[in-house]
Design an enzyme around this catalytic site. Structure first.
Site, PDB file in Angstrom:
ATOM      1  N   ASN A   1      41.519 -24.536 -56.275  1.00 24.22           N
ATOM      2  CA  ASN A   1      41.802 -24.144 -57.662  1.00 24.22           C
ATOM      3  C   ASN A   1      41.769 -22.620 -57.743  1.00 24.22           C
ATOM      4  O   ASN A   1      40.691 -22.024 -57.685  1.00 24.22           O
ATOM      5  CB  ASN A   1      40.741 -24.771 -58.578  1.00 24.22           C
ATOM      6  CG  ASN A   1      40.896 -24.326 -60.021  1.00 24.22           C
ATOM      7  OD1 ASN A   1      41.888 -23.698 -60.390  1.00 24.22           O
ATOM      8  ND2 ASN A   1      39.905 -24.647 -60.845  1.00 24.22           N
TER       9      ASN A   1
ATOM     10  N   HIS B   1      38.475 -29.333 -66.648  1.00 22.59           N
ATOM     11  CA  HIS B   1      37.616 -28.366 -65.940  1.00 22.59           C
ATOM     12  C   HIS B   1      36.632 -27.754 -66.950  1.00 22.59           C
ATOM     13  O   HIS B   1      36.989 -27.517 -68.102  1.00 22.59           O
ATOM     14  CB  HIS B   1      38.480 -27.269 -65.290  1.00 22.59           C
ATOM     15  CG  HIS B   1      37.705 -26.456 -64.304  1.00 22.59           C
ATOM     16  ND1 HIS B   1      36.805 -25.493 -64.695  1.00 22.59           N
ATOM     17  CD2 HIS B   1      37.667 -26.474 -62.942  1.00 22.59           C
ATOM     18  CE1 HIS B   1      36.253 -24.954 -63.609  1.00 22.59           C
ATOM     19  NE2 HIS B   1      36.768 -25.538 -62.535  1.00 22.59           N
TER      20      HIS B   1
ATOM     21  N   GLU C   1      31.547 -31.166 -60.800  1.00 21.35           N
ATOM     22  CA  GLU C   1      31.325 -29.723 -60.655  1.00 21.35           C
ATOM     23  C   GLU C   1      30.197 -29.287 -61.590  1.00 21.35           C
ATOM     24  O   GLU C   1      30.436 -29.047 -62.780  1.00 21.35           O
ATOM     25  CB  GLU C   1      32.588 -28.943 -61.022  1.00 21.35           C
ATOM     26  CG  GLU C   1      33.776 -29.225 -60.128  1.00 21.35           C
ATOM     27  CD  GLU C   1      34.772 -28.065 -60.165  1.00 21.35           C
ATOM     28  OE1 GLU C   1      35.075 -27.542 -59.091  1.00 21.35           O
ATOM     29  OE2 GLU C   1      35.217 -27.676 -61.259  1.00 21.35           O
TER      30      GLU C   1
ATOM     31  N   SER D   1      30.793 -23.576 -55.573  1.00 19.07           N
ATOM     32  CA  SER D   1      30.353 -22.725 -54.459  1.00 19.07           C
ATOM     33  C   SER D   1      30.505 -23.381 -53.086  1.00 19.07           C
ATOM     34  O   SER D   1      29.690 -23.165 -52.186  1.00 19.07           O
ATOM     35  CB  SER D   1      28.912 -22.252 -54.675  1.00 19.07           C
ATOM     36  OG  SER D   1      28.819 -21.434 -55.835  1.00 19.07           O
TER      37      SER D   1
END
Ligand SMILES: O=C(CO)COP(=O)(O)O
Length: 253
Positions: A15, A101, A171, A216
């Site tokens: 992304n 997101h 996420e 990360s």
């Protein structure tokens, strides 16, 4: 796109967020060329900013690299200044789209209901969605991470996903762009909870939907994360911008 009967391959998704000028196409070309030399066991997708969607699709045409949009509007067309539709992403050469997101949920106040409507639009536009969920640091510290994420998932997935190819990405917001990757124990616990919800909701299909981890992910930690139970790939931000790092993550899958 309908679901195949076999277990999906893992998905390594890059992304690019609001990064990438024309020169970034060289990175995508380098990824495509390297995969030509050494095919990956994972599927590989790049989600550039809308401005590069068409050019990136052309740059990697004929390779195994899939291309996708970072968001789509719930409608197919109309008076929605600044937005793009699933149909437009497909027209530009995209086959996938990220929806929900946390940066969209935070920056644009997107609700789970809106995310579910975008998923419907993605399916109508024949795009394979990657639907994101994740808790904040406050929610995790309050011990509410699992219940929050499962609820978010329930409300962001429309019933029309039954029988369609899609992906879920976990996420945790506090792990995005911070260098604070979630512990493998955290990832295992959350992915198990997501898997249970998917199996309850979608039956047999729910047992094979890839659940990606994002936050990360780097070349140094990718192998350990990708080997964890129920981790079906990675959604990679910063480390997807450079072909060398992205390829190292792809090869770890
Ligand atoms: O949000 C992410 C991908 O969608 C993760 O970003 P980073 O890999 O930069 O933490």
């Amino acid at each position: 796109m309908t679901l195949s009967s076999t277990t999906p391959r893992p998905l390594i998704a890059g992304n690019w967020k609001m990064n990438g000028l024309a020169a970034a196409l060289d990175e995508a070309r380098a990824v495509a060329a390297a995969l030509e030399q050494r095919p990956a066991s994972a599927r590989v997708a790049i989600f550039p900013p809308s401005t590069l969607l068409h050019r990136l699709a052309e740059a990697v045409e004929g390779s195994t690299v899939l291309v996708g949009g970072q968001d789509c509007h719930p409608k197919a067309s109309g008076a929605h200044t600044g937005d793009i539709s699933a149909e437009m992403i497909g027209d530009a050469g995209g086959a996938m789209v990220i929806v929900g997101h946390s940066e969209r949920r935070t920056d644009h106040g997107e609700t789970c209901q809106q995310v579910a409507a975008k998923v419907e639009a993605a399916l109508a536009g024949d795009l394979e969605p990657v639907i994101c969920v994740g808790e904040s640091l406050e929610q995790r510290q309050a011990g509410e991470a699992v219940s929050f994420v499962v609820g978010q998932l329930r409300n962001s997935l429309p019933d029309s996903l039954q029988g369609k190819a899609f992906n879920v990405a976990y996420e945790p917001i506090w792990a995005i762009g911070t260098g604070h990757v979630a512990s493998v124990d955290n990832i295992i616990e959350m992915h198990a909870a997501i898997r249970a919800e998917l199996a309850t909701r979608f039956g047999e299909q729910g047992r094979t939907i890839p659940i990606l981890y994002g936050g990360s992910v780097k070349p140094e930690n990718a192998a350990e994360i990708l080997a964890a139970p129920e981790v079906g790939g990675a959604l990679v931000g910063g480390a997807s911008l450079k072909a060398k790092d992205f390829l190292a993550i792809i090869q770890a899958a």
